[in-house]
Motif scaffolding. Sequence first.
Motif, PDB file in Angstrom:
ATOM      1  N   TRP A   1      -4.910  -1.994  -4.218  1.00 28.84           N
ATOM      2  CA  TRP A   1      -5.926  -1.842  -4.924  1.00 28.84           C
ATOM      3  C   TRP A   1      -6.716  -0.301  -4.724  1.00 28.84           C
ATOM      4  N   GLU A   2      -6.653   0.272  -3.442  1.00 34.43           N
ATOM      5  CA  GLU A   2      -7.209   1.524  -3.157  1.00 34.43           C
ATOM      6  C   GLU A   2      -6.273   2.473  -4.054  1.00 34.43           C
TER       7      GLU A   2
ATOM      8  N   CYS B   1      -6.248   1.303 -14.667  1.00 32.16           N
ATOM      9  CA  CYS B   1      -4.662   1.160 -15.397  1.00 32.16           C
ATOM     10  C   CYS B   1      -4.640   0.189 -16.641  1.00 32.16           C
TER      11      CYS B   1
ATOM     12  N   GLN C   1      -9.790  -0.595 -12.174  1.00 27.68           N
ATOM     13  CA  GLN C   1      -9.141   0.552 -11.474  1.00 27.68           C
ATOM     14  C   GLN C   1      -8.380   1.431 -12.192  1.00 27.68           C
TER      15      GLN C   1
ATOM     16  N   LEU D   1      -0.915  -6.768  -4.843  1.00 26.28           N
ATOM     17  CA  LEU D   1      -1.744  -5.789  -5.654  1.00 26.28           C
ATOM     18  C   LEU D   1      -3.082  -5.710  -5.092  1.00 26.28           C
ATOM     19  N   ALA D   2      -3.264  -6.782  -4.512  1.00 26.38           N
ATOM     20  CA  ALA D   2      -4.758  -6.626  -3.748  1.00 26.38           C
ATOM     21  C   ALA D   2      -4.621  -5.468  -2.633  1.00 26.38           C
TER      22      ALA D   2
ATOM     23  N   ASP E   1      -5.126 -11.574  -9.544  1.00 27.07           N
ATOM     24  CA  ASP E   1      -4.862 -10.325  -8.935  1.00 27.07           C
ATOM     25  C   ASP E   1      -5.255  -9.322 -10.045  1.00 27.07           C
ATOM     26  N   MET E   2      -4.641  -9.349 -11.263  1.00 28.33           N
ATOM     27  CA  MET E   2      -4.843  -8.261 -12.239  1.00 28.33           C
ATOM     28  C   MET E   2      -6.356  -8.321 -12.619  1.00 28.33           C
TER      29      MET E   2
ATOM     30  N   LEU F   1      -4.750   2.035  -6.665  1.00 29.61           N
ATOM     31  CA  LEU F   1      -4.585   2.093  -8.084  1.00 29.61           C
ATOM     32  C   LEU F   1      -5.480   2.913  -8.710  1.00 29.61           C
TER      33      LEU F   1
ATOM     34  N   ALA G   1      -8.173  -6.425 -10.238  1.00 29.16           N
ATOM     35  CA  ALA G   1      -8.095  -4.874 -10.170  1.00 29.16           C
ATOM     36  C   ALA G   1      -8.256  -4.145 -11.551  1.00 29.16           C
ATOM     37  N   ARG G   2      -9.024  -5.113 -12.370  1.00 27.58           N
ATOM     38  CA  ARG G   2      -9.509  -4.574 -13.784  1.00 27.58           C
ATOM     39  C   ARG G   2     -10.136  -3.402 -13.993  1.00 27.58           C
TER      40      ARG G   2
ATOM     41  N   HIS H   1       0.715  -1.316  -0.001  1.00 31.99           N
ATOM     42  CA  HIS H   1       0.021  -0.203  -0.040  1.00 31.99           C
ATOM     43  C   HIS H   1       0.863   1.288   0.019  1.00 31.99           C
TER      44      HIS H   1
END
Lengths: 188, 401, 104, 328
Positions: free
Chosen positions: B96-97, B139, B137, B92-93, B130-131, B99, B134-135, B67
């Motif tokens: 997350w915030e 990025c 977010q 990565l989790a 993981d990704m 990202l 976060a898809r 983080h």
Amino acid sequence: MIEIRWHARGGQGAVTASKILASSAIREGKYAQSAPDYGAERAGAPLRSFNRVSEEPITLHCLVLHPDIVVVVDPTLLKTVPILEGTDENAILVVNTDKSPAQLREYLGVEGRKIYTVNASQIAMEELKKPLMNIPMLGALVKVIEDLVSLESVEEDIKATFGKKITQELLNANLKALDRAYREVKGE
Amino acid sequence: MAVTIIKERKMVPYSGNMAAAEALRQINPDVVAAYPITPQTEIMHFFADFVANGLVDTELMTVESEHSALSAAVGAAAAGARAMTATAGPGLALMWEILGVASGMRLPIVIAVVNRALSAPINIHGDHSDMMGARDQGCIMLFSENAEEEYDNMIQAIKIAEDERVRLPVMVGMDGFIISHSIENVSLLTDDEVREFIGTQKMMNSLLDVDNPVTHGAIAMSDSYMEFKRQQREAMMNAYKVIREVGEEFAALRGRKYEHIETYKTEDAEYILVVMGSTAGTAKYVADRLREKGEKVGIIKVRTFRPFPYYDIADAIEASNARAIGIMDRAETFGGYSGPLFEEVCTALYTRGKIYPVTGIIYGLGGRDCNINHIEEAFDVVKKKAAGIEVPPVTYLNLKA
Amino acid sequence: MKGWKDLEIGAVITNPGSSAEYKTGEWRAWRPVFQRENCIDCMICWVFCPDSSIIVEDKKVVGIDYEHCKGCGICAFECPKSKGDDESKKALVMKPEYLFREED
Amino acid sequence: MAQISNKPKFVTKDEIKVPPLKELTSLREGIAPGHRLCTGCVAGTILRQMFMAAEAAGYTLIIANATGCVEVCTSIYPHTSWKVPWIHNAFENAAATITGAEAAYKALKKKGLLPSDKKVKFVALAGDGGTYDIGFQSLSGAFERNHDFIYVCYDNEAYMNTGIQRSSATPRYASTATQPAGKVIPGKPQPKKWMPEIAAAHGIPYVAQLAPSHFNDFMKKFIKALNTKGPSYLNIFCTCPRGWRAKEEEGILISKLAVETNYWPLFEVEEGKWKINYKPKNRKPVVEFLKKQGRFKHMFKPGNEHLIEELQRDVDARWERLLKLEQL
């Protein structure tokens, strides 16, 4: 493409040997992979590592299922893990043992397949004073499979890999162990 | 790995992690902030060696969490620095915030992601959860098939992220252990080539420009928030073009072109698998074998997941003779139809007005091997689907029944 | 507010101190009335004002920024010349805002 | 060879002179009015005093602001109250964010890419929630890494921005939305976390506790932090009229009472050496501080006398500990 599976225990250096093999092959302009099967790499636990060597680019990214060559670094694994799994009659076994190839064939009850043996444990203890059988087994493997990589490439890679991390004395001992196994490995 | 500079192009035996670290060294970022997590740790080990030996000018921040790693990268990027980080799975989790903060603030941070499964049960091995998690977010997301692609994607990522039309974080993914820890052939560019390719960053709204003070990270009420989100959508649409441009520019240097997708023998293919990451390589191998037997099979590898190349995929499938398509996900969307890639590919086809028989295939979770047999099995499912034989909506490959 | 194509990307704000355009003086229920004749320019009101609303020129208090003063009353409360009951002797006196709004 | 030693170093022990207030009035204000802090919010005063000190010492501040009252009220798009570079990232990461900017400063300076050569200081700014609670890990990491920055906590002893929930900085028996004074439980049962000593335990060069009512002491300490190389931690008393149910005009009075009752002692820790800056000659009982605030109102009900006594004991114990620390 040649596919190889290594059987060893964590701490015996099989992953490193597998990396050196791939690295040496790439050094020679070939294509190669070295993929350890991570997860059980704690010292003493049985582990596997894989190699692929080819004249053509390799796209496969999966475990080796049907190895052309099986290398057994630790003789105590012969009966505890399925070393023959996925092999066919043409497969080659390179085994660290004090047995002759014929004795080993009888001990394992194997038919077909070519068997090569070398007493890598003894070589390791004599040259390295430690049960690090990876380098001797690599020496034996290089001898057994002529087109894989040259002994010189492996020596170069060992120097590059270990060169700055270990003493000259230990480096020489490794090179000697490599060379001895190369010469001492026996086939049927 | 050797701590050295690269003056001549050469072929090296590198793992994915070594390749990523080498790319980082050649990029020579201003700030790298990272926290150790398997299987990403090695990247930072190698990079720390470069720092310790003076091969990079980078300020390496060994922070106390992922983080904070991304938070520090946000601070550094807002200050005008080239900022990068690397992580995996749960790391990565934890990011997350931030990202969403990084993308919302339009900061061109490059994140090397060694794709790893998410807990529970805890698992350190490769999958795309993981990704995929976060898809949304904001990025850009690139997936690498092998170590060399990881290296190439890292270098291109800088240029994509920093393009003024884009200004978004880029994640570059590679499959944990399968790529990150396996030695393969990697062809390296020279340091000079890489540095010339990426150029020097253009600072925008730097926090360090005290003569022109800017406020980053303002609060936008409901009267403006939506406009900024619309801008991000536009930036992603621009990224679609920029990724292609950078891929073409890279081709001029490298001799190999990078596109959003890679089609493999799809032109006349009747059965197609869509796949991302390292398994694409295995799938190509299987396609070759089946072709030898006269079977018309093809592979579509997705390199860019965000922005998703809807047109490319629909074009490729339309140009083929596809009778059915199997879409392979290395991640779950529990309660969804199949995996995230499945949803996107279906969207690509539906919006094109094309209906094909499609089937969801989930594989490789937590590093479960996906070998030749499993790809063949996947093709079998696709063939059945084409023949009108009933198959389950989602097939789990290599699952112990 | 501008449309989405014209806003600075990432919600960056490039005009420092622009909140001054927002008139928090509207919030005020109580108004500090400054009586210059009683002021000793000690700057106590100035140093404590949370809203930068004490106007000082050449080291002298000259008035209150009613566009931003929220009327908290800290200035008058802390003012050493505004204690006691005699309003005429105070430098700052708090008075209900409606008295002034009605005049507007 | 690059620099090896990264040992924290407090660079100046010179007597710091804060210019008289009149002189300060001619300096630039770092924060513009028009921010939406509540009427009487002392955070506004704190920010102004920070900038007075920075301007007097010739520094431009570069600020990372954690989510909280100050952040929300000063950066409502399209307006900003800040006249210096400022960034908000999230709630729990002001320290990580500012140290990232500080690392960028070092890197860009090395490369000759700095946009300005003015004297700057990096500041993380957060409330008690962003410091004592959710930002604690990020803060601790940044101290350990020894970045050159000041961490400023404006401590209003609860989550005021979200509606007055208890934090670990909330004092014992204060009534908050999440630990209200009820028939069975008289407000927060736990005592306030002792953050300055935790900060000092990191071995950072400078830690201090400040109150805006004592502006001379405040600015002196802020200038000390500016001149310190390495991390500083400043714990600042911040009256919240709304959350404490206090009179809007009494924010500074309450700050004075906090100091005069030893509820909020003024002290500093220079390279590990503790020093109390102000020892009240006639220490007032803590009840003088409590009675100005509605959050303690229930403590004054008949039968609750022991609550006040207990809080007095907390305050006395803290003071005794400070006296001992001073002897170390």
